[in-house]
Design a protein around this motif. Structure first.
Motif, PDB file in Angstrom:
ATOM      1  N   GLN A  78       0.828  -1.195   0.000  1.00 49.54           N
ATOM      2  CA  GLN A  78       0.000   0.000   0.000  1.00 49.54           C
ATOM      3  C   GLN A  78       0.871   1.256   0.000  1.00 49.54           C
ATOM      4  O   GLN A  78       1.897   1.286   0.670  1.00 49.54           O
ATOM      5  CB  GLN A  78      -0.862  -0.043   1.266  1.00 49.54           C
ATOM      6  N   GLY A  79       0.418   2.274  -0.723  1.00 48.17           N
ATOM      7  CA  GLY A  79       1.127   3.565  -0.691  1.00 48.17           C
ATOM      8  C   GLY A  79       0.819   4.381  -1.927  1.00 48.17           C
ATOM      9  O   GLY A  79       0.213   3.895  -2.879  1.00 48.17           O
ATOM     10  N   LYS A  80       1.283   5.612  -1.928  1.00 48.11           N
ATOM     11  CA  LYS A  80       1.005   6.524  -3.041  1.00 48.11           C
ATOM     12  C   LYS A  80       1.590   5.979  -4.346  1.00 48.11           C
ATOM     13  O   LYS A  80       2.776   5.659  -4.392  1.00 48.11           O
ATOM     14  CB  LYS A  80       1.629   7.899  -2.727  1.00 48.11           C
ATOM     15  N   ASP A  81       0.760   5.864  -5.360  1.00 44.53           N
ATOM     16  CA  ASP A  81       1.187   5.446  -6.708  1.00 44.53           C
ATOM     17  C   ASP A  81       1.885   4.076  -6.713  1.00 44.53           C
ATOM     18  O   ASP A  81       2.759   3.812  -7.534  1.00 44.53           O
ATOM     19  CB  ASP A  81       2.123   6.513  -7.284  1.00 44.53           C
ATOM     20  N   VAL A  82       1.490   3.187  -5.779  1.00 45.55           N
ATOM     21  CA  VAL A  82       2.235   1.933  -5.592  1.00 45.55           C
ATOM     22  C   VAL A  82       2.102   0.971  -6.784  1.00 45.55           C
ATOM     23  O   VAL A  82       3.008   0.164  -7.022  1.00 45.55           O
ATOM     24  CB  VAL A  82       1.831   1.237  -4.270  1.00 45.55           C
ATOM     25  N   VAL A  83       1.022   1.076  -7.577  1.00 44.56           N
ATOM     26  CA  VAL A  83       0.887   0.155  -8.708  1.00 44.56           C
ATOM     27  C   VAL A  83       1.989   0.445  -9.737  1.00 44.56           C
ATOM     28  O   VAL A  83       2.776  -0.457 -10.092  1.00 44.56           O
ATOM     29  CB  VAL A  83      -0.522   0.261  -9.358  1.00 44.56           C
ATOM     30  N   LYS A  84       2.057   1.694 -10.178  1.00 37.82           N
ATOM     31  CA  LYS A  84       3.040   2.053 -11.207  1.00 37.82           C
ATOM     32  C   LYS A  84       4.470   1.989 -10.655  1.00 37.82           C
ATOM     33  O   LYS A  84       5.374   1.444 -11.295  1.00 37.82           O
ATOM     34  CB  LYS A  84       2.732   3.465 -11.734  1.00 37.82           C
ATOM     35  N   THR A  85       4.659   2.510  -9.471  1.00 35.93           N
ATOM     36  CA  THR A  85       6.008   2.524  -8.899  1.00 35.93           C
ATOM     37  C   THR A  85       6.462   1.110  -8.536  1.00 35.93           C
ATOM     38  O   THR A  85       7.639   0.772  -8.684  1.00 35.93           O
ATOM     39  CB  THR A  85       6.060   3.454  -7.665  1.00 35.93           C
ATOM     40  N   GLY A  86       5.517   0.270  -8.119  1.00 39.43           N
ATOM     41  CA  GLY A  86       5.844  -1.126  -7.832  1.00 39.43           C
ATOM     42  C   GLY A  86       6.383  -1.824  -9.072  1.00 39.43           C
ATOM     43  O   GLY A  86       7.356  -2.574  -9.014  1.00 39.43           O
ATOM     44  N   ARG A  87       5.761  -1.554 -10.230  1.00 31.79           N
ATOM     45  CA  ARG A  87       6.245  -2.149 -11.489  1.00 31.79           C
ATOM     46  C   ARG A  87       7.644  -1.630 -11.813  1.00 31.79           C
ATOM     47  O   ARG A  87       8.468  -2.361 -12.374  1.00 31.79           O
ATOM     48  CB  ARG A  87       5.272  -1.836 -12.636  1.00 31.79           C
ATOM     49  N   LYS A  88       7.909  -0.366 -11.474  1.00 34.38           N
ATOM     50  CA  LYS A  88       9.270   0.166 -11.711  1.00 34.38           C
ATOM     51  C   LYS A  88      10.274  -0.539 -10.811  1.00 34.38           C
ATOM     52  O   LYS A  88      11.396  -0.826 -11.220  1.00 34.38           O
ATOM     53  CB  LYS A  88       9.308   1.666 -11.425  1.00 34.38           C
ATOM     54  N   LEU A  89       9.881  -0.824  -9.574  1.00 34.77           N
ATOM     55  CA  LEU A  89      10.793  -1.539  -8.672  1.00 34.77           C
ATOM     56  C   LEU A  89      11.069  -2.951  -9.199  1.00 34.77           C
ATOM     57  O   LEU A  89      12.179  -3.467  -9.059  1.00 34.77           O
ATOM     58  CB  LEU A  89      10.212  -1.622  -7.255  1.00 34.77           C
TER      59      LEU A  89
END
Ligand code: DAT
Ligand code: MG
Length: 151
Positions: A78-89
């Motif tokens: 959970q967190g701000k913009d976690v879907v897109k940023t998670g894919r970047k990680l």
């Protein structure tokens, strides 16, 4: 405030290789919050639903075999913009195209053994979270930590 959620899954090779902790660490270091985690035995039914968009792809039978080869660890972050940023990680689908510093860029080589999954949109995340955690998840938000991460 309701923060965005995503479904991140360590695939059987990532579990077997002992990379669960490393993947958790990347998301924790970034500032995201773990709200659910469980190890699952996979089966064809849940994988057919999880990968319903890919059923017609030529690599689908191979993908299914790979995903059936051992347990997976499913997580909700959970967190701000976690879907897109998670894919970047995670990095690119093809690990060889993933930048060093990303999870796939640092820990794997072939697309068929790319160690982790991340939802590709908020809508997919909602669907995948309901699929893997059908009894729901406990939603909670951090108190002190929240103000250290967000302005
Ligand atoms: P991602 O996992 O980056 O969201 P995807 O949803 O398009 O990528 O595909 C799901 C998984 O299927 C992917 O992690 C690895 C496998 N896959 C995708 N493209 C493939 C290909 N061309 N050959 C073999 N496996 C592939
Ligand atoms: Mg995908």
């Amino acid at each position: 405030m309701s923060l965005e959620k995503t479904y991140i899954m360590v695939k059987p090779d990532g579990v077997e290789r002992g990379l669960v902790g490393e993947i958790i660490k990347r998301f924790e270091n970034k500032g995201y919050q773990l709200v659910a985690i469980q190890q699952f035995e996979t089966n064809k039914d849940i994988l057919n639903q999880h990968y319903e968009d890919l059923k017609e792809k030529p690599f689908f039978p191979k993908l299914l075999n790979y995903m059936l080869s051992g347990p997976v660890v499913g997580m909700v972050w959970q967190g701000k913009d976690v879907v897109k940023t998670g894919r970047k990680l995670l990095g690119e689908t093809d690990p060889l195209k993933s930048a060093p510093g990303t999870i796939r860029g640092d820990f794997c080589i072939d697309v068929g053994h790319n160690i982790c999954h991340g939802s590709d949109s908020v809508k997919s995340a909602e669907r995948e979270i309901c699929l893997w955690f059908p009894n729901g998840i406990v939603t909670w938000e951090r108190k002190c930590m929240h103000d250290l991460i967000y302005e």
